[in-house]
Design a protein around this motif. Structure first.
Motif, PDB file in Angstrom:
ATOM      1  N   TYR A   9      -3.586  -2.133   8.167  1.00 23.36           N
ATOM      2  CA  TYR A   9      -3.469  -0.854   8.873  1.00 23.36           C
ATOM      3  C   TYR A   9      -2.174  -0.797   9.656  1.00 23.36           C
ATOM      4  O   TYR A   9      -1.767  -1.757  10.312  1.00 23.36           O
ATOM      5  CB  TYR A   9      -4.646  -0.667   9.828  1.00 23.36           C
ATOM      6  N   SER A  10      -1.496   0.342   9.586  1.00 25.08           N
ATOM      7  CA  SER A  10      -0.260   0.529  10.335  1.00 25.08           C
ATOM      8  C   SER A  10      -0.318   1.837  11.122  1.00 25.08           C
ATOM      9  O   SER A  10      -0.465   2.917  10.531  1.00 25.08           O
ATOM     10  CB  SER A  10       0.956   0.573   9.407  1.00 25.08           C
ATOM     11  N   PRO A  11      -0.182   1.774  12.450  1.00 23.48           N
ATOM     12  CA  PRO A  11      -0.176   3.004  13.249  1.00 23.48           C
ATOM     13  C   PRO A  11       1.100   3.816  13.065  1.00 23.48           C
ATOM     14  O   PRO A  11       1.190   4.953  13.535  1.00 23.48           O
ATOM     15  CB  PRO A  11      -0.299   2.479  14.690  1.00 23.48           C
ATOM     16  N   SER A  12       2.083   3.265  12.375  1.00 25.64           N
ATOM     17  CA  SER A  12       3.357   3.967  12.209  1.00 25.64           C
ATOM     18  C   SER A  12       3.362   4.940  11.037  1.00 25.64           C
ATOM     19  O   SER A  12       4.326   5.690  10.851  1.00 25.64           O
ATOM     20  CB  SER A  12       4.496   2.956  12.028  1.00 25.64           C
ATOM     21  N   ILE A  13       2.302   4.960  10.227  1.00 26.14           N
ATOM     22  CA  ILE A  13       2.239   5.923   9.122  1.00 26.14           C
ATOM     23  C   ILE A  13       2.192   7.332   9.708  1.00 26.14           C
ATOM     24  O   ILE A  13       1.355   7.643  10.558  1.00 26.14           O
ATOM     25  CB  ILE A  13       0.991   5.685   8.242  1.00 26.14           C
ATOM     26  N   LYS A  14       3.106   8.182   9.251  1.00 23.85           N
ATOM     27  CA  LYS A  14       3.181   9.555   9.770  1.00 23.85           C
ATOM     28  C   LYS A  14       2.494  10.501   8.783  1.00 23.85           C
ATOM     29  O   LYS A  14       2.907  10.632   7.640  1.00 23.85           O
ATOM     30  CB  LYS A  14       4.629   9.976   9.980  1.00 23.85           C
ATOM     31  N   ASN A  73       2.190  -0.548   3.035  1.00 26.73           N
ATOM     32  CA  ASN A  73       2.470   0.525   3.983  1.00 26.73           C
ATOM     33  C   ASN A  73       3.554   1.466   3.472  1.00 26.73           C
ATOM     34  O   ASN A  73       3.483   2.688   3.667  1.00 26.73           O
ATOM     35  CB  ASN A  73       2.890  -0.043   5.341  1.00 26.73           C
ATOM     36  N   GLN A  74       4.561   0.908   2.803  1.00 22.28           N
ATOM     37  CA  GLN A  74       5.604   1.754   2.218  1.00 22.28           C
ATOM     38  C   GLN A  74       5.012   2.668   1.142  1.00 22.28           C
ATOM     39  O   GLN A  74       5.331   3.861   1.072  1.00 22.28           O
ATOM     40  CB  GLN A  74       6.717   0.890   1.634  1.00 22.28           C
ATOM     41  N   GLN A 109       2.881   5.425   2.836  1.00 27.30           N
ATOM     42  CA  GLN A 109       3.643   6.531   3.415  1.00 27.30           C
ATOM     43  C   GLN A 109       4.066   7.538   2.343  1.00 27.30           C
ATOM     44  O   GLN A 109       4.016   8.761   2.557  1.00 27.30           O
ATOM     45  CB  GLN A 109       4.877   6.002   4.151  1.00 27.30           C
TER      46      GLN A 109
END
Length: 423
Positions: free
Chosen positions: A234-239, A375-376, A379
């Motif tokens: 999990y990444s909180p940086s995903i917009k 994560n890439q 996104q």
């Protein structure tokens, strides 16, 4: 024996079994794809060998850190070859179990009874059995009448049972969030969802925060990404694509379906048998109409038909389902749902960059880098909107009778009954 494990995997891969998920969960094993594609011409999986009765050797196509976790999915469950071949199709009525419980009784739509397996290899269950009511009914009333020992708590009853003055409040327990993603799926091979601008317009036109607050009373968390909070990777940086009516209108104006005259009929398929659609589905369709002038029809079909059409990638838009983690690895979300050749990519999404990232992540042994690759890819998926993420699960509530001890709620699917006991 090891031969039973080998036979079970080969049975799952055999096209005659009709498994929709054999390739998804067993396809890393050398020879599985060949069996699946052989139309029955190949029976044995090259990469599975029974060395002796207690040793099974599995060879996969490349090093994959998550592979052992995939074997926890039912496609790899062991069956007794001798028993199935002697029972024929009737084996399912009285299956041989290897876990802490075995099936005692199953009446479709009525009841499922498990009894303790006294031959279980590990610590035996502390209870004689577990009875699951499948016939429906008002679970809260059944709980209050001591007909059942455990039940979830819905919105209609939550305020009452949280009141310290209510006798049920002492039975209330917290339920941790499930690792789930609820979403609306778009088939990108079908108009108008072959247009990325149209998909983005729909995504920006829905106020999920309002729905979560007013309809679900804060018991669900708006999702703007794919991997749930707290889950590995999990990444909180995903917009994500948040609520923005003006941006929604802008994307619609850029779409080749901006003119309603050029827009095909849109049918949202949900599982059901004639009842009211889910409240969130109705509210979302209202927001699409009010913000964008996009009209949709909601069609209910029986669950079996829904699953069959979804698995065959026939649906234009679908709601009322989602994805729940099968094992704790982001591959279970990003790869399985969005790799272009995945059988579970129900919307036919394809992006070469996403495929490249997924393929690289499969064999990356450095965990941090592997998660970064996912994560890439995540996104890109979020940006192109082949699905419309709706909700992540949040803390919930259940009622457990005071005499039930040792029962725990887990965030990944399978409940654990073995360690419960009655006091």
């Amino acid at each position: 024996t090891a031969q039973d494990f080998k036979w079970s995997i080969e049975r799952s891969a055999n096209p005659d079994t009709g498994s929709y998920n054999a390739d998804v969960y067993l396809g890393d094993i050398i020879g599985v794809k060949e069996v699946i594609d052989s139309n029955g011409g190949i029976q044995e999986v090259e990469g599975v060998k029974a060395i002796d009765d207690k040793t099974l050797e599995i060879t996969i196509d490349s090093p994959k850190t998550y592979f052992l976790a995939k074997l926890t999915y039912p496609t790899a469950f062991v069956l007794s070859q001798k028993y199935l071949e002697s029972m024929g199709d009737d084996w399912i009525d009285s299956p041989v179990g290897t876990g802490p419980f075995v099936l005692q009784e199953y009446q479709i739509g009525q009841i499922l009874k498990l009894k303790r397996n006294d031959l279980y290899w590990g610590e035996k269950s502390k209870v004689d059995g577990v009875i699951m009511n499948l016939a429906g009914g008002v679970s809260m009333a059944m709980y209050e009448n001591d007909e059942i020992d455990i039940t979830g708590v819905g919105l209609a009853d939550l305020e009452r049972v949280k009141d310290p003055n209510d006798p049920l409040s002492k039975d209330l327990v917290d339920v941790p969030p499930q690792f789930t993603l609820s979403y609306i799926g778009f088939n990108v091979n079908m108009a108008p969802f072959d247009d990325e601008n149209f998909r983005k317009a729909l995504s920006h036109a829905v106020d999920k925060e309002l729905i979560a607050d007013k309809i679900y009373s804060g018991l669900t968390k708006p999702a703007y990404a794919v991997i749930p909070p707290g889950f590995p990777g999990y990444s909180p940086s995903i917009k994500g694509l948040d609520f923005n009516p003006e941006l929604a209108k802008d994307y619609l104006s850029k779409s080749k379906y901006a003119d309603p005259a050029n827009r095909p009929r849109i049918i949202v398929t949900i599982p059901g048998t004639g009842g009211s659609p889910g409240m969130d589905t109705e509210v979302i369709s209202d927001m699409w109409r009010e913000t964008l002038g996009v009209e949709v029809e909601i069609q209910q079909v029986e669950w079996a038909t829904y699953l069959q059409d979804m698995n065959r990638k026939r649906l234009q838009v679908w709601a009322g389902s989602g994805w729940q983690a099968d094992y704790p690895d982001p591959q279970d979300f990003i790869d399985i749902l969005f790799y272009s050749e995945s059988d579970v990519n129900h919307g036919n999404y394809k992006n070469e960059k996403v495929d490249d990232l997924i393929l690289e992540a499969r064999t990356e042994l450095d965990q941090n880098r592997r998660f970064l690759l996912y994560n890439q890819a995540e996104q890109i998926v979020v940006d192109e909107a082949p699905i419309f993420p709706l909700w992540f699960d949040t803390d919930g509530y259940a009622l457990v009778k005071p005499w039930v001890k040792g029962y725990s709620f887990t965030p990944i699917i399978v409940p654990k009954y073995k360690d419960m006991y009655i006091e």
